[in-house]
Design a protein around this motif. Structure first.
Motif, mmCIF file in Angstrom:
data_model
loop_
_atom_site.group_PDB
_atom_site.id
_atom_site.type_symbol
_atom_site.label_atom_id
_atom_site.label_comp_id
_atom_site.label_asym_id
_atom_site.label_seq_id
_atom_site.Cartn_x
_atom_site.Cartn_y
_atom_site.Cartn_z
ATOM 1 N N ILE A 9 8.502 0.973 -1.751
ATOM 2 C CA ILE A 9 9.940 1.728 -1.915
ATOM 3 C C ILE A 9 10.431 1.457 -3.209
ATOM 4 C CG2 ILE A 9 12.204 1.306 -1.001
ATOM 5 C CD1 ILE A 9 11.427 1.143 1.953
ATOM 6 N N ARG A 10 10.161 0.100 -3.801
ATOM 7 C CA ARG A 10 10.485 -0.065 -4.968
ATOM 8 C C ARG A 10 9.744 0.611 -6.068
ATOM 9 N NH1 ARG A 10 11.140 -5.567 -3.328
ATOM 10 N NH2 ARG A 10 8.900 -5.929 -3.579
ATOM 11 N N LEU A 11 8.546 1.194 -5.947
ATOM 12 C CA LEU A 11 7.887 2.257 -6.366
ATOM 13 C C LEU A 11 8.674 3.501 -6.664
ATOM 14 C CD1 LEU A 11 5.098 2.171 -8.042
ATOM 15 C CD2 LEU A 11 4.152 3.634 -6.028
ATOM 16 N N LEU A 12 9.430 4.100 -5.521
ATOM 17 C CA LEU A 12 10.264 4.810 -5.738
ATOM 18 C C LEU A 12 11.193 4.677 -6.861
ATOM 19 C CD1 LEU A 12 10.790 6.095 -2.204
ATOM 20 C CD2 LEU A 12 9.185 7.124 -3.820
ATOM 21 N N ASP A 181 -1.864 -3.565 -8.846
ATOM 22 C CA ASP A 181 -2.623 -2.394 -8.512
ATOM 23 C C ASP A 181 -1.913 -1.388 -8.220
ATOM 24 O OD1 ASP A 181 -1.836 -3.792 -6.536
ATOM 25 O OD2 ASP A 181 -3.586 -4.008 -5.234
ATOM 26 N N LEU A 182 -0.809 -1.534 -7.390
ATOM 27 C CA LEU A 182 -0.081 -0.475 -6.958
ATOM 28 C C LEU A 182 0.433 0.297 -8.275
ATOM 29 C CD1 LEU A 182 1.065 1.240 -4.594
ATOM 30 C CD2 LEU A 182 2.958 -0.371 -4.506
ATOM 31 N N VAL A 183 1.121 -0.308 -9.066
ATOM 32 C CA VAL A 183 1.629 0.170 -10.459
ATOM 33 C C VAL A 183 0.505 1.018 -11.227
ATOM 34 C CG1 VAL A 183 2.600 -0.138 -12.715
ATOM 35 C CG2 VAL A 183 3.342 -1.368 -10.492
ATOM 36 N N ALA A 184 -0.796 0.293 -11.238
ATOM 37 C CA ALA A 184 -1.677 1.099 -11.810
ATOM 38 C C ALA A 184 -2.005 2.130 -11.325
ATOM 39 C CB ALA A 184 -3.063 0.144 -11.967
ATOM 40 N N LEU A 185 -2.140 2.280 -9.915
ATOM 41 C CA LEU A 185 -2.588 3.686 -9.154
ATOM 42 C C LEU A 185 -1.372 4.623 -9.478
ATOM 43 C CD1 LEU A 185 -4.139 5.239 -7.134
ATOM 44 C CD2 LEU A 185 -2.655 4.170 -5.416
ATOM 45 N N TYR A 186 -0.120 4.195 -9.457
ATOM 46 C CA TYR A 186 0.886 4.997 -9.612
ATOM 47 C C TYR A 186 0.605 5.476 -11.073
ATOM 48 C CZ TYR A 186 5.716 6.172 -11.286
ATOM 49 O OH TYR A 186 6.793 6.793 -11.752
ATOM 50 N N GLU A 187 0.596 4.969 -12.066
ATOM 51 C CA GLU A 187 0.683 5.181 -13.336
ATOM 52 C C GLU A 187 -0.395 6.473 -13.503
ATOM 53 O OE1 GLU A 187 2.801 5.101 -15.640
ATOM 54 O OE2 GLU A 187 3.726 3.060 -15.405
ATOM 55 N N LYS A 188 -1.741 6.105 -12.889
ATOM 56 C CA LYS A 188 -2.819 7.079 -12.985
ATOM 57 C C LYS A 188 -2.598 8.306 -12.442
ATOM 58 C CE LYS A 188 -7.721 7.767 -11.656
ATOM 59 N NZ LYS A 188 -8.850 6.893 -11.121
ATOM 60 N N ILE A 189 -1.749 8.380 -11.236
ATOM 61 C CA ILE A 189 -1.523 9.737 -10.504
ATOM 62 C C ILE A 189 -0.252 10.418 -11.551
ATOM 63 C CG2 ILE A 189 -0.365 10.657 -8.618
ATOM 64 C CD1 ILE A 189 -1.676 8.405 -6.868
ATOM 65 N N GLY A 197 4.274 10.395 -9.989
ATOM 66 C CA GLY A 197 3.297 9.637 -9.264
ATOM 67 C C GLY A 197 3.289 9.387 -7.799
ATOM 68 N N ALA A 198 4.708 8.912 -7.433
ATOM 69 C CA ALA A 198 5.068 8.711 -6.221
ATOM 70 C C ALA A 198 6.159 9.578 -5.740
ATOM 71 C CB ALA A 198 5.631 7.173 -6.371
ATOM 72 N N ALA A 199 6.059 9.957 -4.326
ATOM 73 C CA ALA A 199 7.028 10.705 -3.701
ATOM 74 C C ALA A 199 7.734 10.150 -2.432
ATOM 75 C CB ALA A 199 6.545 12.284 -3.795
ATOM 76 N N LYS A 200 8.892 10.523 -2.025
ATOM 77 C CA LYS A 200 9.455 10.071 -0.784
ATOM 78 C C LYS A 200 9.224 11.067 0.320
ATOM 79 C CE LYS A 200 14.026 9.035 1.237
ATOM 80 N NZ LYS A 200 15.349 8.787 0.851
ATOM 81 N N VAL A 229 -1.113 2.194 1.972
ATOM 82 C CA VAL A 229 -0.420 3.187 0.716
ATOM 83 C C VAL A 229 -1.193 4.498 1.063
ATOM 84 C CG1 VAL A 229 -0.365 3.755 -1.844
ATOM 85 C CG2 VAL A 229 -0.601 1.253 -0.773
ATOM 86 N N LEU A 230 -0.438 5.752 1.288
ATOM 87 C CA LEU A 230 -0.556 6.775 1.668
ATOM 88 C C LEU A 230 -0.602 7.813 0.782
ATOM 89 C CD1 LEU A 230 1.103 7.334 5.185
ATOM 90 C CD2 LEU A 230 -1.038 6.499 4.779
ATOM 91 N N ARG A 231 -1.521 8.794 0.558
ATOM 92 C CA ARG A 231 -1.623 9.783 -0.503
ATOM 93 C C ARG A 231 -1.523 11.268 0.271
ATOM 94 N NH1 ARG A 231 -4.955 8.221 -4.741
ATOM 95 N NH2 ARG A 231 -4.689 10.475 -5.752
#
Length: 247
Positions: A9-12, A181-189, A197-200, A229-231
């Motif tokens: 949620i903080r990723l949002l 690692d979650l931030v790294a995935l987010y940045e890549k996407i 990179g992340a959507a609600k 972590v879903l995609r």
């Protein structure tokens, strides 16, 4: 990849801050003052070129006038010397006297012609000087307007830059609270997917691509562990579940 639901949620929050930074960058780039300055700069360059041309013309005609006046003066001096000879009685020969009188007549005509040239040049010089004055005033006016627009642009960009700094600082704080690692995935996407990179997941709809999940996707979300972590299959973005996901 697994991550605590709270971290997801903080990723949002990070995504929202990135969207704001993108909006601010677009706002800074799209300030109306930029287009106004471009137009004014083009106009100013054109008017300055015209001013230089007018100044050159004025300078050239000034030199031309000086030369023409010198020519008149030379003819006048020569006529004065001939007239002095004639008046002194030093010329005794009738033939020489006739030649001298003929030369005086010729010099008088030459002087008149040259004086007409001087007048014509003076008129052109006055016209050039008036053009210089007009263009000088025009350039000054455009420069004044340019300075005003620059001041407005600088004020606007200053406000935007201050907000960017504030948002960037807030983002840094939030990012530090999310697993690396979650931030790294987010940045890549995010780079791949145009800034998102992340959507609600809201009411069974991915807010990243605005597509509603089909029944098989809904079942997969239901079956997934809360820390999974879903995609989203359709857009590839990280799909963050919340209380209003509708699942």
């Amino acid at each position: 990849m697994n991550a605590e639901p709270a971290d997801q949620i903080r990723l949002l929050d990070v995504q929202a801050l990135d969207v704001r930074l993108s909006q601010l960058a677009h706002k800074r780039k799209s300030l109306p003052e930029h287009a106004e300055l471009e137009s004014l700069t083009k106009d100013l360059t054109q008017q300055r070129d015209l001013l230089v041309a007018a100044q050159t013309e004025e300078s050239d005609t000034a030199r031309e006038q000086t030369k023409a006046e010198q020519d008149v003066d030379q003819v006048r001096q020569r006529a004065a010397r001939d007239q002095q000879r004639l008046d002194s009685g030093a010329v005794g020969s009738p033939r020489d006297l006739e030649n001298l009188q003929r030369e005086l007549a010729s010099l008088a005509k030459r002087q008149g012609d040259l004086e007409d040239v001087v007048l014509e040049i003076m008129e052109r010089r006055e016209s050039a000087a008036a053009r210089v004055a007009e263009l000088t005033e025009r350039v000054a006016s455009i420069q004044s307007r340019t300075d005003e627009v620059v001041a407005r642009r600088d004020a606007a960009t200053g406000e935007i830059d201050a907000e960017v700094a504030s948002v960037a600082k807030e983002r840094e704080v939030v990012v530090d609270s999310v697993p690396a690692d979650l931030v790294a995935l987010y940045e890549k996407i995010r780079v791949k997917q145009g800034g998102i990179g992340a959507a609600k997941l809201y009411q069974r709809r991915c807010l990243g691509c605005q597509l509603e999940l089909d029944i098989s996707e809904i079942n997969e979300v239901k079956a997934a562990a809360r820390d999974k972590v879903l995609r989203h299959e359709s857009c590839g973005r990280i799909l963050v579940r919340t209380a209003d996901s509708g699942i």
